[in-house]
Design a protein around this motif. Sequence first.
Motif, short mmCIF file in Angstrom:
data_model
loop_
_atom_site.label_atom_id
_atom_site.label_comp_id
_atom_site.label_asym_id
_atom_site.label_seq_id
_atom_site.Cartn_x
_atom_site.Cartn_y
_atom_site.Cartn_z
N SER A 87 -5.00 -55.20 6.49
CA SER A 87 -5.54 -54.03 6.30
C SER A 87 -7.28 -54.45 6.52
CB SER A 87 -5.52 -53.38 5.00
OG SER A 87 -6.60 -52.47 4.74
N ARG A 88 -8.20 -54.11 7.03
CA ARG A 88 -9.47 -54.23 7.23
C ARG A 88 -10.30 -53.22 6.16
NH1 ARG A 88 -11.04 -59.19 9.18
NH2 ARG A 88 -9.12 -60.04 10.67
N GLU A 89 -10.05 -52.82 5.49
CA GLU A 89 -10.35 -51.83 4.67
C GLU A 89 -10.75 -52.21 3.23
OE1 GLU A 89 -10.02 -47.10 3.61
OE2 GLU A 89 -8.37 -48.40 3.45
N ILE A 90 -11.95 -52.12 2.83
CA ILE A 90 -12.40 -52.31 1.30
C ILE A 90 -12.34 -51.02 0.72
CG2 ILE A 90 -14.08 -53.42 -0.40
CD1 ILE A 90 -14.88 -55.02 1.96
N ALA A 91 -11.21 -50.74 0.05
CA ALA A 91 -11.22 -49.43 -0.67
C ALA A 91 -11.75 -49.07 -2.00
CB ALA A 91 -9.54 -48.73 -0.44
N VAL A 92 -12.42 -47.91 -2.18
CA VAL A 92 -13.24 -48.11 -3.62
C VAL A 92 -12.25 -47.25 -4.44
CG1 VAL A 92 -14.98 -47.26 -4.92
CG2 VAL A 92 -15.55 -48.52 -2.80
N GLU A 93 -11.88 -47.65 -5.64
CA GLU A 93 -10.85 -46.91 -6.37
C GLU A 93 -11.41 -46.23 -7.49
OE1 GLU A 93 -7.61 -47.13 -5.81
OE2 GLU A 93 -7.85 -49.11 -4.23
N LYS A 94 -12.77 -46.70 -8.03
CA LYS A 94 -13.48 -46.15 -8.97
C LYS A 94 -14.88 -46.64 -9.17
CE LYS A 94 -10.44 -46.49 -12.48
NZ LYS A 94 -9.72 -46.11 -13.61
N PHE A 95 -15.76 -46.35 -9.59
CA PHE A 95 -16.79 -46.85 -10.27
C PHE A 95 -17.08 -46.64 -11.65
CE2 PHE A 95 -17.81 -44.65 -6.25
CZ PHE A 95 -18.60 -45.71 -5.60
N VAL A 96 -17.21 -48.08 -12.26
CA VAL A 96 -16.97 -48.33 -13.86
C VAL A 96 -18.42 -48.94 -14.17
CG1 VAL A 96 -14.51 -48.77 -13.56
CG2 VAL A 96 -15.95 -50.63 -13.38
N VAL A 135 -20.37 -50.71 -11.24
CA VAL A 135 -19.91 -51.53 -10.17
C VAL A 135 -18.61 -50.71 -9.58
CG1 VAL A 135 -20.59 -53.68 -11.06
CG2 VAL A 135 -18.25 -52.89 -11.64
N ALA A 136 -18.23 -50.98 -8.41
CA ALA A 136 -17.21 -50.28 -7.67
C ALA A 136 -15.82 -51.36 -7.72
CB ALA A 136 -17.64 -49.97 -6.35
N VAL A 137 -15.05 -50.60 -8.23
CA VAL A 137 -13.45 -51.60 -8.38
C VAL A 137 -13.02 -51.20 -6.94
CG1 VAL A 137 -11.43 -51.65 -9.34
CG2 VAL A 137 -13.42 -51.45 -10.91
N VAL A 138 -12.60 -52.40 -6.39
CA VAL A 138 -12.05 -52.35 -4.82
C VAL A 138 -10.81 -52.95 -4.85
CG1 VAL A 138 -14.33 -51.68 -4.14
CG2 VAL A 138 -13.60 -53.95 -3.80
N ARG A 145 -3.37 -61.34 1.71
CA ARG A 145 -3.05 -60.82 0.46
C ARG A 145 -4.07 -59.97 -0.06
NH1 ARG A 145 -1.02 -65.31 -3.58
NH2 ARG A 145 -0.66 -63.41 -4.84
N THR A 146 -3.38 -58.98 -0.71
CA THR A 146 -4.31 -58.10 -1.51
C THR A 146 -4.94 -58.58 -2.74
OG1 THR A 146 -3.25 -56.19 -0.33
CG2 THR A 146 -4.44 -55.60 -2.28
N ALA A 147 -5.98 -58.05 -3.04
CA ALA A 147 -6.73 -58.76 -4.16
C ALA A 147 -7.79 -57.82 -4.85
CB ALA A 147 -7.34 -60.15 -3.89
N PRO A 148 -7.72 -57.42 -6.12
CA PRO A 148 -8.56 -56.64 -6.76
C PRO A 148 -10.15 -57.24 -6.66
CG PRO A 148 -7.61 -58.05 -8.56
CD PRO A 148 -6.96 -58.32 -7.05
N ALA A 149 -11.02 -56.64 -6.47
CA ALA A 149 -12.55 -57.08 -6.42
C ALA A 149 -13.40 -56.02 -7.13
CB ALA A 149 -12.70 -57.50 -5.00
N VAL A 150 -14.67 -56.38 -7.07
CA VAL A 150 -15.84 -55.23 -7.28
C VAL A 150 -16.78 -55.60 -6.30
CG1 VAL A 150 -15.20 -55.42 -10.04
CG2 VAL A 150 -17.02 -56.92 -9.17
N LEU A 164 -19.43 -58.81 -2.91
CA LEU A 164 -17.99 -58.53 -3.05
C LEU A 164 -17.63 -59.83 -4.00
CD1 LEU A 164 -15.25 -56.91 -1.27
CD2 LEU A 164 -14.90 -59.16 -2.09
N GLN A 165 -16.88 -59.49 -5.22
CA GLN A 165 -16.46 -60.52 -5.98
C GLN A 165 -15.01 -60.19 -6.30
OE1 GLN A 165 -20.03 -60.25 -8.92
NE2 GLN A 165 -19.74 -62.67 -8.75
N THR A 166 -14.18 -61.26 -5.88
CA THR A 166 -12.97 -60.97 -6.13
C THR A 166 -12.61 -61.32 -7.48
OG1 THR A 166 -12.45 -63.36 -5.34
CG2 THR A 166 -12.06 -61.61 -3.65
N LEU A 167 -11.60 -60.77 -8.03
CA LEU A 167 -11.11 -60.84 -9.51
C LEU A 167 -9.84 -61.57 -9.74
CD1 LEU A 167 -11.94 -57.23 -10.84
CD2 LEU A 167 -13.40 -59.18 -10.89
N MET A 168 -9.74 -62.29 -10.61
CA MET A 168 -8.20 -62.67 -11.04
C MET A 168 -7.51 -61.81 -11.49
SD MET A 168 -9.11 -66.11 -11.11
CE MET A 168 -7.99 -66.91 -11.95
#
Length: 266
Positions: A87-96, A135-138, A145-150, A164-168
């Motif tokens: 996927s070439r999309e950075i999908a915003v899930e929510k703003f926290v 920050v936007a959780v994406v 591989r899919t990864a969570p990020a903000v 964009l910062q990937t998260l553990m």
Amino acid sequence: MRAIWKGAVSFGLVSVPVKLYSATESHDVSFRQVHAKDGGRIRYQRICSLDGEEVPYADIAKGYETEDGEMVILSDDDLRELPVTASREIAVEKFVPSEQIDPLMFEKSYYLEPEATGAKPYALLRQALQESDRVAVVTVALRQRTAPAVLRVRETEAGDVIVLQTLMWPDEIRTPDFSVEVGEVKEAEVTMARMLVETLAGDFDPSELEDDYAEAVEALVKAKIEGGEVQRTETSTKSAGEVVDLLAALQQSVEAAKQARGEKAG
């Protein structure tokens, strides 16, 4: 800098085509293992720990070791069945709120640059993040591989940019297996500790940080080169579509989000 990935940030019905750049680079000093006599690099053979024989690349497979020490061999067919995404999309899930993200979870950082057609929605997202202090959780797919990020905004000399910062993953954060037990703390000791903090208080300035070790290694190597202590060896040597009516897309996104939460749209 060279873009390492291209895609689009999507929030609601708004799509922002972007390029991704590594925001950091390591300058750790690295040494090579060499033969002290002539400076030749040391090579390592691929030796099987069971039969002691050298193994050609064609016979090397991937293995997963279980907790009890068993080795499970995975074939190329097995690996192809694993869930991967392109996927070439950075999908915003929510703003926290930004303070809800533990800095311990941050892994790698990347700069996002908008494509020409995405400059306006990029600026809109950047301003929204700044003014909301959120920050936007994406989710993002890097290296299949899919990864969570903000997504957050960083001030730079070239202007404010979205980072964009990937998260553990949560289970990758270790819990300390020790506790700190102390006796009674006297008020005078607390007061003195506070005084020390105030005495050393100041503003953080990254330019004040110096890598003394790297500088010392560079100076040492330079001195040896100037002194002729060098061994000469043979080895010396267009994405998601643009939203035409940005305001309308934003309005529809807000209405959809309200309906998803059971709120009255309007």
